[in-house]
Design a protein around this motif. Structure first.
Motif, PDB file in Angstrom:
ATOM      1  N   GLU A  62       0.834 -17.536   2.387  1.00 30.36           N
ATOM      2  CA  GLU A  62      -0.535 -17.911   2.724  1.00 30.36           C
ATOM      3  C   GLU A  62      -0.999 -17.278   4.025  1.00 30.36           C
ATOM      4  O   GLU A  62      -2.187 -17.303   4.342  1.00 30.36           O
ATOM      5  N   LYS A  63      -0.082 -16.718   4.805  1.00 24.08           N
ATOM      6  CA  LYS A  63      -0.459 -16.066   6.060  1.00 24.08           C
ATOM      7  C   LYS A  63      -1.179 -14.759   5.777  1.00 24.08           C
ATOM      8  O   LYS A  63      -0.964 -14.114   4.762  1.00 24.08           O
ATOM      9  N   GLN A  64      -2.037 -14.391   6.702  1.00 24.44           N
ATOM     10  CA  GLN A  64      -2.760 -13.128   6.573  1.00 24.44           C
ATOM     11  C   GLN A  64      -1.820 -11.951   6.832  1.00 24.44           C
ATOM     12  O   GLN A  64      -1.024 -11.967   7.763  1.00 24.44           O
ATOM     13  N   THR A  65      -1.915 -10.951   5.994  1.00 20.35           N
ATOM     14  CA  THR A  65      -1.144  -9.734   6.189  1.00 20.35           C
ATOM     15  C   THR A  65      -2.029  -8.550   5.801  1.00 20.35           C
ATOM     16  O   THR A  65      -3.207  -8.727   5.470  1.00 20.35           O
ATOM     17  N   TYR A  66      -1.489  -7.363   5.867  1.00 14.04           N
ATOM     18  CA  TYR A  66      -2.301  -6.187   5.541  1.00 14.04           C
ATOM     19  C   TYR A  66      -1.405  -5.038   5.125  1.00 14.04           C
ATOM     20  O   TYR A  66      -0.183  -5.052   5.345  1.00 14.04           O
ATOM     21  N   ILE A  67      -2.025  -4.045   4.520  1.00 13.54           N
ATOM     22  CA  ILE A  67      -1.316  -2.812   4.184  1.00 13.54           C
ATOM     23  C   ILE A  67      -2.314  -1.660   4.324  1.00 13.54           C
ATOM     24  O   ILE A  67      -3.505  -1.818   4.031  1.00 13.54           O
ATOM     25  N   ARG A  68      -1.837  -0.538   4.830  1.00 12.78           N
ATOM     26  CA  ARG A  68      -2.681   0.654   4.963  1.00 12.78           C
ATOM     27  C   ARG A  68      -2.034   1.801   4.194  1.00 12.78           C
ATOM     28  O   ARG A  68      -0.812   1.930   4.176  1.00 12.78           O
ATOM     29  N   PHE A  69      -2.863   2.626   3.566  1.00 12.75           N
ATOM     30  CA  PHE A  69      -2.338   3.773   2.834  1.00 12.75           C
ATOM     31  C   PHE A  69      -3.391   4.866   2.799  1.00 12.75           C
ATOM     32  O   PHE A  69      -4.560   4.654   3.165  1.00 12.75           O
ATOM     33  N   LEU A  70      -2.972   6.060   2.375  1.00 20.30           N
ATOM     34  CA  LEU A  70      -3.853   7.224   2.391  1.00 20.30           C
ATOM     35  C   LEU A  70      -4.495   7.453   1.032  1.00 20.30           C
ATOM     36  O   LEU A  70      -3.903   7.167  -0.006  1.00 20.30           O
ATOM     37  N   VAL A  71      -5.705   7.988   1.069  1.00 17.88           N
ATOM     38  CA  VAL A  71      -6.400   8.399  -0.147  1.00 17.88           C
ATOM     39  C   VAL A  71      -7.140   9.690   0.185  1.00 17.88           C
ATOM     40  O   VAL A  71      -7.655   9.854   1.295  1.00 17.88           O
ATOM     41  N   SER A  72      -7.160  10.606  -0.752  1.00 21.08           N
ATOM     42  CA  SER A  72      -7.853  11.865  -0.497  1.00 21.08           C
ATOM     43  C   SER A  72      -9.343  11.602  -0.306  1.00 21.08           C
ATOM     44  O   SER A  72      -9.892  10.626  -0.837  1.00 21.08           O
ATOM     45  N   ASN A  73      -9.976  12.468   0.452  1.00 19.42           N
ATOM     46  CA  ASN A  73     -11.404  12.298   0.719  1.00 19.42           C
ATOM     47  C   ASN A  73     -12.198  12.322  -0.594  1.00 19.42           C
ATOM     48  O   ASN A  73     -13.165  11.588  -0.772  1.00 19.42           O
ATOM     49  N   ALA A  74     -11.748  13.159  -1.522  1.00 20.65           N
ATOM     50  CA  ALA A  74     -12.441  13.267  -2.815  1.00 20.65           C
ATOM     51  C   ALA A  74     -12.318  11.986  -3.626  1.00 20.65           C
ATOM     52  O   ALA A  74     -13.274  11.556  -4.285  1.00 20.65           O
ATOM     53  N   ALA A  75     -11.126  11.354  -3.579  1.00 18.09           N
ATOM     54  CA  ALA A  75     -10.889  10.144  -4.377  1.00 18.09           C
ATOM     55  C   ALA A  75     -11.510   8.898  -3.749  1.00 18.09           C
ATOM     56  O   ALA A  75     -11.690   7.888  -4.436  1.00 18.09           O
ATOM     57  N   ALA A  76     -11.819   8.971  -2.455  1.00 21.71           N
ATOM     58  CA  ALA A  76     -12.360   7.798  -1.764  1.00 21.71           C
ATOM     59  C   ALA A  76     -13.654   7.313  -2.418  1.00 21.71           C
ATOM     60  O   ALA A  76     -13.914   6.111  -2.499  1.00 21.71           O
ATOM     61  N   GLY A  77     -14.455   8.253  -2.912  1.00 27.27           N
ATOM     62  CA  GLY A  77     -15.723   7.886  -3.542  1.00 27.27           C
ATOM     63  C   GLY A  77     -15.546   6.995  -4.754  1.00 27.27           C
ATOM     64  O   GLY A  77     -16.348   6.077  -4.986  1.00 27.27           O
TER      65      GLY A  77
END
Length: 315
Positions: A32-47
């Protein structure tokens, strides 16, 4: 950016059996605690993740209950042309959102390449603070090896990149089909959620410090990468004066001090050229831009450096 020294990969010849028992999942309290995750995405796929008018990202947030943020256009992870996605919320909500985003990227890959492979092996690159990587690796690599065996995904951790001052993140690359990647993400996030330092980095700005040496401009290239409807997107700019005799200590050798201030505060900092003073003074202009909180933090840190420089001058 990657070396065999810090890499752990599952062997194609290795057994495909999962060895019981699996690593324990988070307890109900920690889930139940807040957590996070970060990852990469290509600029083209971000859209495709954002969708028309933000429709896709809004839908994913609604379905999962997690918050999904994306770094701004041209705000890339150092050494790449990839943008950063951050998902935050409870453990289960983050996993739901992660699966929705990766599923979307996979469907886009199918439509672009017209692949006949139902479950292609793809790559996901997670961003993990260097200080948290030891817990993922474990003693003698025991933890990461158990994650590989359990998930059947290939897992590789890049060495720390010292080409960028103040840069303390590493890439954890997961290779496999979606189910394998999601199991690896679940195991890794579960381990990271036990790390108190990892939670402290949740509010780290998206934008990494960059330096344009010709104009002595330090800090995020645009803004701290918040989702566009966030109230923190209000930006200001102030200019303060710093004595020409003290500016060297504020900037530091090669811009080291001021880049650190920029990274910690999240503000963009620009120092005027030599001879360009505040009107009627011999004080150099120091312009600080960003959210009000970032400006206040940066100004306080700069004035601490000035006070220290003044004390040294009196000794």
């Amino acid at each position: 950016m990657e070396s065999n020294e810090s890499s752990y990969m599952s062997s194609p010849e290795g057994t495909r059996r999962r060895s019981p028992p699996p690593p324990k999942s988070p307890t109900s309290d920690s889930a139940e605690k807040q957590t996070y995750i970060r990852f990469l995405v290509s600029n083209a796929a971000a859209g495709s993740v954002i969708g028309k008018g933000g429709s896709t990202i809004t839908d994913f947030q609604s379905q999962s209950g997690a918050r999904i943020q994306l770094s701004r256009n041209q705000e890339f992870f150092p050494g790449t042309t990839d943008r950063i996605i951050m998902i935050s919320g409870t453990f289960d909500d983050v996993l739901k959102a992660m699966e929705l985003v990766l599923g979307k990227l996979l469907s886009e890959l199918h439509s672009e390449e017209g692949s006949d492979i139902e479950q292609p092996r793809t790559r996901v690159r997670l961003i993990v603070p260097n200080s948290s990587c030891g817990g993922i690796i474990g003693k003698g690599g025991s933890t990461i090896k158990s994650f590989i065996e359990d998930s059947q995904a290939g897992i590789k951790i890049s060495p720390q990149d010292n080409n960028f001052y103040g840069f303390s993140d590493r890439l954890v690359t997961l290779t496999g089909i979606l189910d394998e990647q999601m199991r690896a993400i679940e195991l890794i996030l579960s381990k990271l959620s036990e790390d108190s330092h990892y939670h402290q980095t949740m509010n780290t700005p998206f934008a990494y410090p960059v330096v344009a040496y010709n104009s002595m401009s330090y800090g995020p290239s645009a803004a701290v990468g918040k989702f566009q409807n966030n109230k923190e997107d209000h930006f200001d700019s102030i200019t303060i004066g710093v004595s020409d005799s003290h500016i060297g200590l504020v900037v530091g050798r090669g811009g080291r001090n001021i880049m650190e201030i920029s990274q910690v505060s999240g503000a963009k900092i620009k120092v005027s050229d030599r001879g360009d003073f505040m009107t009627g003074t011999t004080d150099r202009k120091v312009t600080i831009s960003g959210p009000p909180r970032a400006i206040n933090t940066a100004e306080s840190m700069i004035m601490q450096k000035v006070a220290y420089a003044a004390e040294k001058a009196m000794d």
